[in-house]
Motif scaffolding. Structure first.
Motif, PDB file in Angstrom:
ATOM      1  N   GLY A  28       0.809  -1.352   0.060  1.00 35.86           N
ATOM      2  CA  GLY A  28      -0.276  -0.237  -0.171  1.00 35.86           C
ATOM      3  C   GLY A  28       0.668   1.201   0.029  1.00 35.86           C
ATOM      4  O   GLY A  28       0.789   2.292  -0.947  1.00 35.86           O
ATOM      5  N   ALA A  29       1.885   1.202   0.904  1.00 32.42           N
ATOM      6  CA  ALA A  29       2.682   2.504   1.050  1.00 32.42           C
ATOM      7  C   ALA A  29       3.642   2.647  -0.181  1.00 32.42           C
ATOM      8  O   ALA A  29       3.756   3.856  -0.796  1.00 32.42           O
ATOM      9  CB  ALA A  29       3.393   2.409   2.396  1.00 32.42           C
ATOM     10  N   GLY A  30       4.180   1.359  -0.439  1.00 29.42           N
ATOM     11  CA  GLY A  30       4.925   1.679  -1.837  1.00 29.42           C
ATOM     12  C   GLY A  30       4.418   2.030  -2.965  1.00 29.42           C
ATOM     13  O   GLY A  30       4.674   3.130  -3.859  1.00 29.42           O
ATOM     14  N   SER A  31       2.815   1.426  -3.286  1.00 27.96           N
ATOM     15  CA  SER A  31       2.466   1.849  -4.442  1.00 27.96           C
ATOM     16  C   SER A  31       1.900   3.415  -4.365  1.00 27.96           C
ATOM     17  O   SER A  31       1.751   4.190  -5.396  1.00 27.96           O
ATOM     18  CB  SER A  31       0.983   1.089  -4.617  1.00 27.96           C
ATOM     19  N   ALA A  32       1.523   3.924  -3.062  1.00 27.65           N
ATOM     20  CA  ALA A  32       1.099   5.127  -2.761  1.00 27.65           C
ATOM     21  C   ALA A  32       2.476   6.210  -3.209  1.00 27.65           C
ATOM     22  O   ALA A  32       2.230   7.277  -3.444  1.00 27.65           O
ATOM     23  CB  ALA A  32       0.610   5.337  -1.513  1.00 27.65           C
ATOM     24  N   LEU A  33       3.606   5.634  -2.743  1.00 25.19           N
ATOM     25  CA  LEU A  33       4.778   6.468  -3.206  1.00 25.19           C
ATOM     26  C   LEU A  33       4.972   6.871  -4.672  1.00 25.19           C
ATOM     27  O   LEU A  33       5.703   7.815  -4.978  1.00 25.19           O
ATOM     28  CB  LEU A  33       5.852   5.767  -2.632  1.00 25.19           C
ATOM     29  N   LEU A  34       4.338   6.019  -5.437  1.00 24.75           N
ATOM     30  CA  LEU A  34       4.297   6.289  -6.960  1.00 24.75           C
ATOM     31  C   LEU A  34       3.576   7.240  -7.211  1.00 24.75           C
ATOM     32  O   LEU A  34       3.365   7.916  -8.509  1.00 24.75           O
ATOM     33  CB  LEU A  34       4.001   5.054  -7.758  1.00 24.75           C
ATOM     34  N   GLY A  35       2.563   7.782  -6.423  1.00 20.34           N
ATOM     35  CA  GLY A  35       1.607   8.790  -6.421  1.00 20.34           C
ATOM     36  C   GLY A  35       0.108   8.258  -6.498  1.00 20.34           C
ATOM     37  O   GLY A  35       0.068   7.041  -6.277  1.00 20.34           O
ATOM     38  N   LYS A  36      -0.547   8.940  -6.560  1.00 23.05           N
ATOM     39  CA  LYS A  36      -2.220   8.883  -6.645  1.00 23.05           C
ATOM     40  C   LYS A  36      -2.491   7.828  -7.652  1.00 23.05           C
ATOM     41  O   LYS A  36      -3.236   6.805  -7.161  1.00 23.05           O
ATOM     42  CB  LYS A  36      -2.892  10.213  -6.915  1.00 23.05           C
ATOM     43  N   LYS A  37      -1.825   7.783  -9.004  1.00 24.05           N
ATOM     44  CA  LYS A  37      -2.123   7.147  -9.800  1.00 24.05           C
ATOM     45  C   LYS A  37      -1.678   5.479  -9.519  1.00 24.05           C
ATOM     46  O   LYS A  37      -2.158   4.403  -9.774  1.00 24.05           O
ATOM     47  CB  LYS A  37      -1.623   7.347 -11.211  1.00 24.05           C
ATOM     48  N   GLY A  38      -0.556   5.485  -8.868  1.00 29.74           N
ATOM     49  CA  GLY A  38       0.047   4.146  -8.309  1.00 29.74           C
ATOM     50  C   GLY A  38      -0.634   3.667  -7.272  1.00 29.74           C
ATOM     51  O   GLY A  38      -0.755   2.459  -7.349  1.00 29.74           O
ATOM     52  N   ALA A  39      -1.190   4.625  -6.451  1.00 31.18           N
ATOM     53  CA  ALA A  39      -2.129   3.775  -5.183  1.00 31.18           C
ATOM     54  C   ALA A  39      -3.224   3.202  -6.068  1.00 31.18           C
ATOM     55  O   ALA A  39      -3.802   2.220  -5.842  1.00 31.18           O
ATOM     56  CB  ALA A  39      -2.481   4.840  -4.446  1.00 31.18           C
ATOM     57  N   MET A  40      -3.833   3.760  -7.055  1.00 26.70           N
ATOM     58  CA  MET A  40      -4.849   3.412  -7.998  1.00 26.70           C
ATOM     59  C   MET A  40      -4.740   2.189  -8.614  1.00 26.70           C
ATOM     60  O   MET A  40      -5.508   1.353  -8.684  1.00 26.70           O
ATOM     61  CB  MET A  40      -5.650   4.423  -8.537  1.00 26.70           C
ATOM     62  N   ALA A  41      -3.490   2.254  -9.201  1.00 30.00           N
ATOM     63  CA  ALA A  41      -2.964   1.175  -9.845  1.00 30.00           C
ATOM     64  C   ALA A  41      -3.124  -0.292  -9.106  1.00 30.00           C
ATOM     65  O   ALA A  41      -3.466  -1.308  -9.323  1.00 30.00           O
ATOM     66  CB  ALA A  41      -1.797   1.065 -10.579  1.00 30.00           C
ATOM     67  N   CYS A  42      -2.610  -0.170  -7.857  1.00 30.66           N
ATOM     68  CA  CYS A  42      -2.610  -1.154  -6.904  1.00 30.66           C
ATOM     69  C   CYS A  42      -3.838  -1.800  -6.516  1.00 30.66           C
ATOM     70  O   CYS A  42      -4.119  -2.854  -6.473  1.00 30.66           O
ATOM     71  CB  CYS A  42      -1.838  -0.808  -5.677  1.00 30.66           C
ATOM     72  N   THR A  43      -4.672  -0.780  -6.528  1.00 32.78           N
ATOM     73  CA  THR A  43      -6.372  -1.090  -6.123  1.00 32.78           C
ATOM     74  C   THR A  43      -6.947  -1.782  -7.062  1.00 32.78           C
ATOM     75  O   THR A  43      -7.543  -2.724  -6.917  1.00 32.78           O
ATOM     76  CB  THR A  43      -7.060   0.299  -5.865  1.00 32.78           C
ATOM     77  N   VAL A  44      -6.836  -1.247  -8.363  1.00 33.59           N
ATOM     78  CA  VAL A  44      -7.203  -1.937  -9.525  1.00 33.59           C
ATOM     79  C   VAL A  44      -6.645  -3.519  -9.643  1.00 33.59           C
ATOM     80  O   VAL A  44      -7.606  -4.429  -9.817  1.00 33.59           O
ATOM     81  CB  VAL A  44      -6.776  -1.254 -10.899  1.00 33.59           C
ATOM     82  N   ALA A  45      -5.309  -3.627  -9.571  1.00 28.90           N
ATOM     83  CA  ALA A  45      -4.758  -4.953  -9.713  1.00 28.90           C
ATOM     84  C   ALA A  45      -5.267  -5.887  -8.427  1.00 28.90           C
ATOM     85  O   ALA A  45      -5.595  -7.000  -8.780  1.00 28.90           O
ATOM     86  CB  ALA A  45      -3.138  -4.775  -9.627  1.00 28.90           C
ATOM     87  N   VAL A  46      -5.535  -5.431  -7.072  1.00 26.31           N
ATOM     88  CA  VAL A  46      -5.824  -5.998  -5.949  1.00 26.31           C
ATOM     89  C   VAL A  46      -7.278  -6.475  -6.264  1.00 26.31           C
ATOM     90  O   VAL A  46      -7.680  -7.787  -5.904  1.00 26.31           O
ATOM     91  CB  VAL A  46      -5.485  -5.550  -4.726  1.00 26.31           C
ATOM     92  N   GLU A  47      -8.071  -5.426  -6.232  1.00 30.18           N
ATOM     93  CA  GLU A  47      -9.665  -5.683  -6.328  1.00 30.18           C
ATOM     94  C   GLU A  47     -10.101  -6.620  -7.645  1.00 30.18           C
ATOM     95  O   GLU A  47     -11.112  -7.539  -7.219  1.00 30.18           O
ATOM     96  CB  GLU A  47     -10.382  -4.371  -6.494  1.00 30.18           C
ATOM     97  N   GLU A  48      -9.294  -6.650  -8.713  1.00 29.72           N
ATOM     98  CA  GLU A  48      -9.563  -7.385  -9.832  1.00 29.72           C
ATOM     99  C   GLU A  48      -9.311  -8.861  -9.487  1.00 29.72           C
ATOM    100  O   GLU A  48     -10.096  -9.656  -9.683  1.00 29.72           O
ATOM    101  CB  GLU A  48      -8.847  -7.014 -10.943  1.00 29.72           C
ATOM    102  N   SER A  49      -8.055  -9.139  -8.774  1.00 38.19           N
ATOM    103  CA  SER A  49      -7.702 -10.597  -8.456  1.00 38.19           C
ATOM    104  C   SER A  49      -8.945 -11.142  -7.469  1.00 38.19           C
ATOM    105  O   SER A  49      -9.314 -12.059  -7.497  1.00 38.19           O
ATOM    106  CB  SER A  49      -6.513 -10.391  -7.731  1.00 38.19           C
ATOM    107  N   ILE A  50      -9.320 -10.185  -6.600  1.00 45.37           N
ATOM    108  CA  ILE A  50     -10.311 -10.547  -5.357  1.00 45.37           C
ATOM    109  C   ILE A  50     -11.541 -11.016  -5.872  1.00 45.37           C
ATOM    110  O   ILE A  50     -12.092 -11.784  -5.553  1.00 45.37           O
ATOM    111  CB  ILE A  50     -10.156  -9.435  -4.053  1.00 45.37           C
ATOM    112  N   SER A  51     -12.066  -9.955  -6.802  1.00 47.22           N
ATOM    113  CA  SER A  51     -13.359 -10.181  -7.588  1.00 47.22           C
ATOM    114  C   SER A  51     -13.538 -11.327  -8.234  1.00 47.22           C
ATOM    115  O   SER A  51     -14.330 -12.270  -7.871  1.00 47.22           O
ATOM    116  CB  SER A  51     -13.692  -8.960  -8.274  1.00 47.22           C
ATOM    117  N   GLU A  52     -12.402 -11.855  -8.872  1.00 44.47           N
ATOM    118  CA  GLU A  52     -12.184 -13.055  -9.483  1.00 44.47           C
ATOM    119  C   GLU A  52     -12.274 -14.226  -8.654  1.00 44.47           C
ATOM    120  O   GLU A  52     -12.936 -15.248  -8.817  1.00 44.47           O
ATOM    121  CB  GLU A  52     -10.958 -13.204 -10.364  1.00 44.47           C
ATOM    122  N   HIS A  53     -11.458 -14.168  -7.680  1.00 44.29           N
ATOM    123  CA  HIS A  53     -11.522 -15.062  -6.545  1.00 44.29           C
ATOM    124  C   HIS A  53     -12.814 -15.368  -5.945  1.00 44.29           C
ATOM    125  O   HIS A  53     -13.311 -16.483  -5.794  1.00 44.29           O
ATOM    126  CB  HIS A  53     -10.399 -14.799  -5.397  1.00 44.29           C
TER     127      HIS A  53
END
Length: 193
Positions: A99-124
């Motif tokens: 979370g912190a690492g993706s946020a250090l990439l900026g707002k877009k990085g945090a959102m990219a992390c959210t998209v990747a994780v939530e897509e995996s979880i939805s599929e799961h």
């Protein structure tokens, strides 16, 4: 006597679980608890970095939903007598770092992390819904309702991430693939140990 009350409670809890496929339910509840725990740590990491930024309130809103999800799985673990994964201390750290690492990439990085994780979880969650329907949709009605609701919430978080320019993150596809491989590994391990 207090001991009599306790044994009655144990019997009724056991009766409620008669006929369930215990290994399947244990695996589902254990991994979902671990996933919601990890998601909470990811959002905690993002808030530590971006809490005061313009996306802070959006991240907080998603985190609040994840807190509700975790609370529900804590309750289900007790109700179904499921032990947590032994990897919780690791997910505690790994989730926060992601979370912190993706946020250090900026707002877009945090959102990219959210998209990747939530897509995996939805599929799961969709896979679990299929499993429970194949098992017995009536018997697992409550659990199905919970998982469907949480899947919809995760899908909403995914869409929020896309709306907030997740895909504009530098090396988005590489980041997304790496995070999703991590999610798959976390799911695989948390189901089993």
């Amino acid at each position: 006597p207090p001991s009599g009350g306790a044994s009655l409670r144990l019997c009724s809890a056991r009766a409620a679980q008669e006929g369930i496929n215990k290994p399947v339910i244990d695996r589902i509840i254990r991994v979902d608890h671990a996933g919601e725990y990890g998601a909470n740590r990811i959002y905690a990491g993002q808030m530590a970095v971006l809490g005061r930024s313009s996306v802070g309130p959006i991240i907080q809103q998603m985190w609040n939903q994840e807190k509700d999800h975790l609370k529900k799985f804590n309750e289900l673990m007790v109700a179904y007598r499921v032990r947590p994964t032994v990897l919780l201390p690791f997910w505690n750290v790994a989730g926060f770092v992601l979370g912190a690492g993706s946020a250090l990439l900026g707002k877009k990085g945090a959102m990219a992390c959210t998209v990747a994780v939530e897509e995996s979880i939805s599929e799961h969650y969709n896979n679990q819904i299929r499993t429970l329907i194949e098992e017995d949709p009536e018997k697992y009605k409550e659990l199905l309702q919970v998982i469907k609701q949480f899947r919809d919430d995760e899908q909403e978080h995914h869409d929020i991430g896309l709306e907030h320019d997740a895909e504009a993150t530098p090396a988005y596809s590489v980041l997304k693939t790496a995070i999703q491989l991590g999610c798959k590994a976390a799911i695989f391990l948390s189901e089993r140990i």
